[in-house]
Scaffold this motif. Structure first.
Motif, PDB file in Angstrom:
ATOM      1  N   ARG A   1       0.832  -1.206   0.000  1.00 29.16           N
ATOM      2  CA  ARG A   1       0.000   0.000   0.000  1.00 29.16           C
ATOM      3  C   ARG A   1       0.867   1.257   0.000  1.00 29.16           C
ATOM      4  NH1 ARG A   1      -5.112   1.348   4.082  1.00 29.16           N
ATOM      5  NH2 ARG A   1      -5.923   3.088   2.815  1.00 29.16           N
ATOM      6  N   ALA A   2       1.963   1.223   0.733  1.00 22.53           N
ATOM      7  CA  ALA A   2       2.856   2.384   0.785  1.00 22.53           C
ATOM      8  C   ALA A   2       3.480   2.670  -0.578  1.00 22.53           C
ATOM      9  CB  ALA A   2       3.953   2.147   1.822  1.00 22.53           C
ATOM     10  N   GLN A   3       3.620   1.630  -1.400  1.00 27.76           N
ATOM     11  CA  GLN A   3       4.192   1.801  -2.731  1.00 27.76           C
ATOM     12  C   GLN A   3       3.129   2.063  -3.802  1.00 27.76           C
ATOM     13  OE1 GLN A   3       7.088  -1.224  -3.824  1.00 27.76           O
ATOM     14  NE2 GLN A   3       7.801  -1.407  -1.712  1.00 27.76           N
ATOM     15  N   GLY A   4       1.884   2.236  -3.375  1.00 25.40           N
ATOM     16  CA  GLY A   4       0.819   2.504  -4.335  1.00 25.40           C
ATOM     17  C   GLY A   4       0.362   1.290  -5.105  1.00 25.40           C
ATOM     18  N   LEU A   5       0.695   0.096  -4.625  1.00 26.27           N
ATOM     19  CA  LEU A   5       0.307  -1.156  -5.301  1.00 26.27           C
ATOM     20  C   LEU A   5      -0.898  -1.732  -4.557  1.00 26.27           C
ATOM     21  CD1 LEU A   5       3.897  -2.573  -5.859  1.00 26.27           C
ATOM     22  CD2 LEU A   5       2.514  -1.165  -7.415  1.00 26.27           C
ATOM     23  N   TRP A   6      -2.037  -1.095  -4.707  1.00 26.12           N
ATOM     24  CA  TRP A   6      -3.175  -1.362  -3.835  1.00 26.12           C
ATOM     25  C   TRP A   6      -4.480  -1.153  -4.606  1.00 26.12           C
ATOM     26  CZ3 TRP A   6      -3.058  -3.657   0.698  1.00 26.12           C
ATOM     27  CH2 TRP A   6      -4.119  -3.542   1.589  1.00 26.12           C
ATOM     28  N   ASN A   7      -5.430  -2.082  -4.451  1.00 24.00           N
ATOM     29  CA  ASN A   7      -6.724  -1.992  -5.141  1.00 24.00           C
ATOM     30  C   ASN A   7      -6.541  -1.771  -6.643  1.00 24.00           C
ATOM     31  OD1 ASN A   7      -8.101  -2.267  -2.696  1.00 24.00           O
ATOM     32  ND2 ASN A   7      -8.234  -0.063  -2.370  1.00 24.00           N
ATOM     33  N   LEU A   8      -5.613  -2.519  -7.213  1.00 21.08           N
ATOM     34  CA  LEU A   8      -5.258  -2.319  -8.624  1.00 21.08           C
ATOM     35  C   LEU A   8      -6.376  -2.719  -9.570  1.00 21.08           C
ATOM     36  CD1 LEU A   8      -1.622  -3.716  -8.350  1.00 21.08           C
ATOM     37  CD2 LEU A   8      -2.319  -1.325  -8.392  1.00 21.08           C
ATOM     38  N   PHE A   9      -7.296  -3.547  -9.106  1.00 20.33           N
ATOM     39  CA  PHE A   9      -8.380  -4.059  -9.945  1.00 20.33           C
ATOM     40  C   PHE A   9      -9.467  -3.028 -10.204  1.00 20.33           C
ATOM     41  CE2 PHE A   9      -9.857  -4.340  -5.673  1.00 20.33           C
ATOM     42  CZ  PHE A   9     -11.222  -4.124  -5.739  1.00 20.33           C
ATOM     43  N   LEU A  10      -9.576  -2.014  -9.355  1.00 22.85           N
ATOM     44  CA  LEU A  10     -10.731  -1.128  -9.382  1.00 22.85           C
ATOM     45  C   LEU A  10     -10.519   0.002 -10.396  1.00 22.85           C
ATOM     46  CD1 LEU A  10     -13.450  -0.962  -7.880  1.00 22.85           C
ATOM     47  CD2 LEU A  10     -12.399   0.694  -6.343  1.00 22.85           C
ATOM     48  N   PRO A  11     -11.372   0.072 -11.423  1.00 22.30           N
ATOM     49  CA  PRO A  11     -11.194   1.094 -12.467  1.00 22.30           C
ATOM     50  C   PRO A  11     -11.701   2.461 -12.039  1.00 22.30           C
ATOM     51  CG  PRO A  11     -13.118  -0.230 -12.972  1.00 22.30           C
ATOM     52  CD  PRO A  11     -12.511  -0.829 -11.711  1.00 22.30           C
ATOM     53  N   ASP A  12     -11.265   2.873 -10.873  1.00 18.55           N
ATOM     54  CA  ASP A  12     -11.698   4.137 -10.287  1.00 18.55           C
ATOM     55  C   ASP A  12     -10.463   4.797  -9.695  1.00 18.55           C
ATOM     56  OD1 ASP A  12     -12.569   5.243  -7.276  1.00 18.55           O
ATOM     57  OD2 ASP A  12     -13.806   5.977  -8.928  1.00 18.55           O
ATOM     58  N   GLU A  13     -10.124   5.982 -10.183  1.00 18.25           N
ATOM     59  CA  GLU A  13      -8.865   6.595  -9.788  1.00 18.25           C
ATOM     60  C   GLU A  13      -8.878   7.154  -8.370  1.00 18.25           C
ATOM     61  OE1 GLU A  13      -7.745   9.380 -12.770  1.00 18.25           O
ATOM     62  OE2 GLU A  13      -7.271   7.814 -14.244  1.00 18.25           O
ATOM     63  N   VAL A  14     -10.065   7.270  -7.776  1.00 18.11           N
ATOM     64  CA  VAL A  14     -10.136   7.758  -6.398  1.00 18.11           C
ATOM     65  C   VAL A  14      -9.792   6.640  -5.425  1.00 18.11           C
ATOM     66  CG1 VAL A  14     -11.631   8.728  -4.623  1.00 18.11           C
ATOM     67  CG2 VAL A  14     -11.827   9.526  -6.996  1.00 18.11           C
ATOM     68  N   HIS A  15     -10.414   5.464  -5.616  1.00 23.55           N
ATOM     69  CA  HIS A  15     -10.232   4.347  -4.691  1.00 23.55           C
ATOM     70  C   HIS A  15      -9.284   3.268  -5.217  1.00 23.55           C
ATOM     71  CE1 HIS A  15     -14.331   5.945  -3.625  1.00 23.55           C
ATOM     72  NE2 HIS A  15     -13.699   6.032  -2.482  1.00 23.55           N
ATOM     73  N   GLY A  16      -9.024   3.249  -6.514  1.00 21.43           N
ATOM     74  CA  GLY A  16      -8.178   2.223  -7.106  1.00 21.43           C
ATOM     75  C   GLY A  16      -7.134   2.840  -8.018  1.00 21.43           C
TER      76      GLY A  16
ATOM     77  N   ALA B   1      -0.111 -13.459  -3.131  1.00 21.46           N
ATOM     78  CA  ALA B   1       0.045 -12.134  -3.721  1.00 21.46           C
ATOM     79  C   ALA B   1      -1.269 -11.373  -3.880  1.00 21.46           C
ATOM     80  CB  ALA B   1       0.769 -12.223  -5.064  1.00 21.46           C
ATOM     81  N   PRO B   2      -2.375 -12.017  -4.343  1.00 23.48           N
ATOM     82  CA  PRO B   2      -3.603 -11.231  -4.499  1.00 23.48           C
ATOM     83  C   PRO B   2      -4.034 -10.521  -3.223  1.00 23.48           C
ATOM     84  CG  PRO B   2      -3.814 -13.303  -5.667  1.00 23.48           C
ATOM     85  CD  PRO B   2      -2.527 -13.386  -4.875  1.00 23.48           C
ATOM     86  N   GLU B   3      -3.935 -11.192  -2.073  1.00 19.56           N
ATOM     87  CA  GLU B   3      -4.317 -10.531  -0.825  1.00 19.56           C
ATOM     88  C   GLU B   3      -3.358  -9.404  -0.478  1.00 19.56           C
ATOM     89  OE1 GLU B   3      -5.380 -11.443   3.880  1.00 19.56           O
ATOM     90  OE2 GLU B   3      -4.416 -12.999   2.678  1.00 19.56           O
ATOM     91  N   ILE B   4      -2.081  -9.593  -0.758  1.00 22.20           N
ATOM     92  CA  ILE B   4      -1.083  -8.571  -0.427  1.00 22.20           C
ATOM     93  C   ILE B   4      -1.411  -7.247  -1.120  1.00 22.20           C
ATOM     94  CG2 ILE B   4       1.359  -7.945  -0.569  1.00 22.20           C
ATOM     95  CD1 ILE B   4       0.603 -10.305   1.367  1.00 22.20           C
ATOM     96  N   PHE B   5      -1.925  -7.331  -2.356  1.00 20.78           N
ATOM     97  CA  PHE B   5      -2.261  -6.127  -3.118  1.00 20.78           C
ATOM     98  C   PHE B   5      -3.739  -5.744  -2.968  1.00 20.78           C
ATOM     99  CE2 PHE B   5       1.286  -8.143  -5.513  1.00 20.78           C
ATOM    100  CZ  PHE B   5       2.236  -7.140  -5.359  1.00 20.78           C
ATOM    101  N   ASN B   6      -4.451  -6.404  -2.046  1.00 22.83           N
ATOM    102  CA  ASN B   6      -5.885  -6.195  -1.832  1.00 22.83           C
ATOM    103  C   ASN B   6      -6.676  -6.418  -3.123  1.00 22.83           C
ATOM    104  OD1 ASN B   6      -7.608  -5.734   0.421  1.00 22.83           O
ATOM    105  ND2 ASN B   6      -8.218  -3.767  -0.425  1.00 22.83           N
ATOM    106  N   CYS B   7      -6.278  -7.485  -3.837  1.00 22.27           N
ATOM    107  CA  CYS B   7      -6.897  -7.817  -5.124  1.00 22.27           C
ATOM    108  C   CYS B   7      -7.376  -9.266  -5.148  1.00 22.27           C
ATOM    109  CB  CYS B   7      -5.890  -7.595  -6.257  1.00 22.27           C
ATOM    110  SG  CYS B   7      -5.424  -5.882  -6.535  1.00 22.27           S
ATOM    111  N   ASN B   8      -7.773  -9.803  -4.003  1.00 22.76           N
ATOM    112  CA  ASN B   8      -8.142 -11.213  -3.925  1.00 22.76           C
ATOM    113  C   ASN B   8      -9.650 -11.398  -4.065  1.00 22.76           C
ATOM    114  OD1 ASN B   8      -7.766  -9.908  -1.194  1.00 22.76           O
ATOM    115  ND2 ASN B   8      -9.071 -11.625  -0.624  1.00 22.76           N
TER     116      ASN B   8
END
Length: 402
Positions: free
Chosen positions: A56-71, A92-99
């Motif tokens: 999350r600190a590196q911005g690798l978070w909620n990558l699946f969400l096509p919304d620039e505010v939350h993803g 890995a999917p859980e680590i990036f909150n993409c599971n």
């Protein structure tokens, strides 16, 4: 379509790949050993939260969400190669909150949830503080036809009352699972695809009972797992219904299109991992005086695996592009095509890798047995092959049959 990655996607591909190689792959074997040594493996080990914080600190978070505010604001075609990279690892999917099923549930809330539902459930999910569950499949009916659903979600005055028996409710074993999306019959007299509703159910609501955790080929997929759950006179305020009564099928279709892209690309990543292990094994082991790669047609098997993976990836990327440019209705056949093609391809590649590993391939010393179990289950999840083949055939035969 243009097969080149956008600059934004290329940047994420590089950063996600680097993170997986540097942070996740070195610790994953020990993570699994430690987890399975626990008396209760349905726990979150500290390394998971540590890695989540780093991602999350590196911005690798909620990558699946096509919304620039939350993803990350990525299209399906841009996110697909990231899902492939994540598919190489079980954590890995859980680590990036993409599971899964959280990705699908978050998309449902993002697209259809009320402001109150988003505040209560979506926001903590987006922060990775809680996990969620999806309750659709039922043991007493053929759930490949969702109109068979026997569970009910009856609106009475200002309440919705749930009754039913669900199973393979993925994620319900996780200690941070707090809410389920329950799909049930609301009005049997309404038009066929307006009879069902989706309801947000806090898992501590009276009447919700997890009966057991279900093994898949003897594996329980801890700490998430798949559960059998009963709902007995579960009473919730009517505002727990997502988007209003009768919209369950509409929501389900919106959820499953991108979700199938995610599943398939993760499986392609898993197949790539299996092929990599197969190549290493075949070139490093000797039998009958020769490297394994020079015995029994193994070179041809490796070549066929590479061709099959590349074919599957191209089909999925084309489908992702269609979803981005034409929407789900413009990609219905292709979404079903990938759902059949990719798990079957992955099974073939993983099976070949197991064979090259000999007896070791079916143990937990390598990730291949778990990979095979997961790939086989996905020939059933989100609709069995036969349902998707029927849709593809129906589209192909349109205009021919009298």
């Amino acid at each position: 379509m243009d097969f080149a990655h956008s600059a934004r996607a290329a940047d994420y591909i590089q950063r996600v790949g680097d993170f997986i190689r540097a942070e996740i792959e070195p610790v994953e074997p020990e993570y699994h050993r430690t987890l399975h040594a626990q008396q209760n493996p349905y726990v979150v080990l500290p390394i998971i939260e540590e890695l989540k914080a780093k991602a999350r600190a590196q911005g690798l978070w909620n990558l699946f969400l096509p919304d620039e505010v939350h993803g990350a604001g990525l299209t399906n075609a841009e996110y697909a190669p990231l899902a492939e990279l994540m598919g190489r690892s079980f954590i890995a999917p859980e680590i990036f909150n993409c599971n899964a099923p959280d990705t699908g549930n978050m998309e449902v809330l993002h697209l259809y949830g009320s402001e109150a539902q988003k505040k209560q459930w979506l926001e903590p999910l987006l922060r990775g503080e809680i996990r969620s569950v999806f309750c659709m499949t039922e043991p007493e009916v053929a759930s490949s036809d969702a109109t068979n659903m026997a569970a009910t979600a009856i609106v009475k005055d200002d309440q919705v009352v749930l009754n039913g028996h669900k199973w393979f409710s993925s994620g319900i074993g996780h200690p941070n699972a707090k809410v389920a999306i329950f799909m049930g019959l609301t009005d049997p007299d309404a038009p066929k695809y307006q009879r069902h509703s989706m309801v947000l159910v806090p898992l501590d609501t009276p009447g919700v009972e997890v009966k057991r955790m279900l093994p898949v080929f003897g594996r329980h997929d801890e700490p998430f797992g798949h559960g059998e759950v009963t709902f007995t006179d579960v009473r919730l305020p009517v505002d727990a219904v997502i988007a209003g009564p009768g919209r369950g099928f509409e929501i389900a279709q919106g959820r499953l299109g991108p979700g199938r892209i995610h599943h398939c690309m993760r499986l392609i990543g898993l197949a790539e991992k299996a092929l990599e292990l197969a190549c290493r094994r075949a070139t490093s082991r000797v039998a009958f005086g020769k490297p394994l790669i020079n015995l029994g047609g193994n070179r041809e098997r490796i070549a066929h695996a590479r061709i099959a993976i590349n074919q599957a990836r191209l089909l999925v990327m084309h489908t992702a592009w269609l979803l981005d440019t034409k929407g789900l209705m413009g990609a219905r056949s292709e979404v079903s095509q990938i759902k059949v093609a990719v798990p079957n391809m992955a099974l073939d590649v993983i099976d070949m890798a197991i064979q090259l590993h000999g007896a070791a391939g079916v143990t937990d010393d390598f990730p291949l047995a778990a990979a095979y179990s997961g790939a086989r289950a996905l020939r059933l999840a989100d609709g069995p092959d036969e349902v998707h083949l029927n849709l593809v055939a129906r589209r192909e035969l349109a205009g021919y049959e009298q």
